[in-house]
Scaffold this motif. Sequence first.
Motif, PDB file in Angstrom:
ATOM      1  N   PHE A   1      11.249 -10.481   7.564  1.00 29.70           N
ATOM      2  CA  PHE A   1      11.916 -10.000   8.769  1.00 29.70           C
ATOM      3  C   PHE A   1      11.130  -8.840   9.377  1.00 29.70           C
ATOM      4  O   PHE A   1      10.859  -8.808  10.588  1.00 29.70           O
ATOM      5  N   MET A   2      10.750  -7.881   8.548  1.00 30.26           N
ATOM      6  CA  MET A   2       9.979  -6.741   9.037  1.00 30.26           C
ATOM      7  C   MET A   2       8.635  -7.195   9.606  1.00 30.26           C
ATOM      8  O   MET A   2       8.192  -6.701  10.654  1.00 30.26           O
ATOM      9  N   ASN A   3       8.004  -8.137   8.931  1.00 29.54           N
ATOM     10  CA  ASN A   3       6.706  -8.627   9.408  1.00 29.54           C
ATOM     11  C   ASN A   3       6.843  -9.288  10.776  1.00 29.54           C
ATOM     12  O   ASN A   3       6.034  -9.040  11.687  1.00 29.54           O
ATOM     13  N   GLN A   4       7.851 -10.133  10.932  1.00 27.86           N
ATOM     14  CA  GLN A   4       8.003 -10.857  12.195  1.00 27.86           C
ATOM     15  C   GLN A   4       8.354  -9.936  13.351  1.00 27.86           C
ATOM     16  O   GLN A   4       7.949 -10.165  14.490  1.00 27.86           O
ATOM     17  N   LEU A   5       9.114  -8.879  13.086  1.00 29.40           N
ATOM     18  CA  LEU A   5       9.499  -7.962  14.151  1.00 29.40           C
ATOM     19  C   LEU A   5       8.496  -6.822  14.331  1.00 29.40           C
ATOM     20  O   LEU A   5       8.699  -5.940  15.166  1.00 29.40           O
ATOM     21  N   GLY A   6       7.440  -6.848  13.552  1.00 31.40           N
ATOM     22  CA  GLY A   6       6.408  -5.832  13.695  1.00 31.40           C
ATOM     23  C   GLY A   6       6.840  -4.460  13.206  1.00 31.40           C
ATOM     24  O   GLY A   6       6.352  -3.437  13.706  1.00 31.40           O
ATOM     25  N   ILE A   7       7.721  -4.430  12.222  1.00 28.24           N
ATOM     26  CA  ILE A   7       8.190  -3.160  11.652  1.00 28.24           C
ATOM     27  C   ILE A   7       7.324  -2.841  10.438  1.00 28.24           C
ATOM     28  O   ILE A   7       7.464  -3.454   9.380  1.00 28.24           O
TER      29      ILE A   7
END
Length: 279
Positions: free
Chosen positions: A79-85
């Motif tokens: 999730f963090m990877n996909q949202l660029g977090i």
Amino acid sequence: MSAIHIDNRLVHYEVVGRRGAPVIFLHSWLGSWRYWLPTMEHASERYRTFAIDFWGFGESDRRDGAFSIAEYVDLVICFMNQLGIARASLVGHGLGGMVALRVASQYPDRVSRLMIVSAPIQGSQIQNHVRPGALSRLFGRTAPSNIWTRLMRQLNVDYPQILNEIIEDTDSLSETVVQRVIESVVATDLREDLERLETPLLAVFGEKDAIVSSDQARFLHDDHASMQQVIKLPRSNHFPFLDQPNVFNRLLMDFQASNGTQVEIKTEWRRRVSQLEYI
């Protein structure tokens, strides 16, 4: 409603706030992202807040899966990877707290701060509540007086609609999902994760919690030389952020803003909320 696909499975999430460092809220083994909404609205004054529905819960994909702590750890990182977090603070309740602690342990560069709430460090501690046959009672189908059902219906929520949605989300859960989640929780021991943790940690427990004993705090290194801190709230049950929202929100905001200093219930603001919440 916002959603992304991870491993071809839908993950529902919500965002409150447009600016500030990211804070990700993770729910427990019942309910969904919804019960975090009042806390997110408060924190969104300074932070961009996210809440995820784990697979099997809320509006996320309910198709067959492991529904385990390991699977949810992967979900959070993807999730963090996909949202660029690149890096975020994690706030997790119960199951979500266990997931958050393991994420911080395995991916220390991705977590700036960690706040766990009513989260068992030794998952086996809750097994008395999930004995064979207890899951039907959990949903109030054979014994409405079951402790889980009572807790859900006695939540102190200022917004009746949120309480109704929490109960609806709980009632709609698959017993298969809950069974697999609980099995993963009971089999998980996070003491080694605590030992290698490099992230500042605040653990909050309710002293009236009938599910996760505040005695779990004994596993944390709670002293002024440690990055691990413990706060026990005498009036709170399993949902401190709903039982004592003013106290909890102040702890959350103080912890997010802290720079290695200990967080505490300060005398000056304890007095301001005591008449309504703390006595």
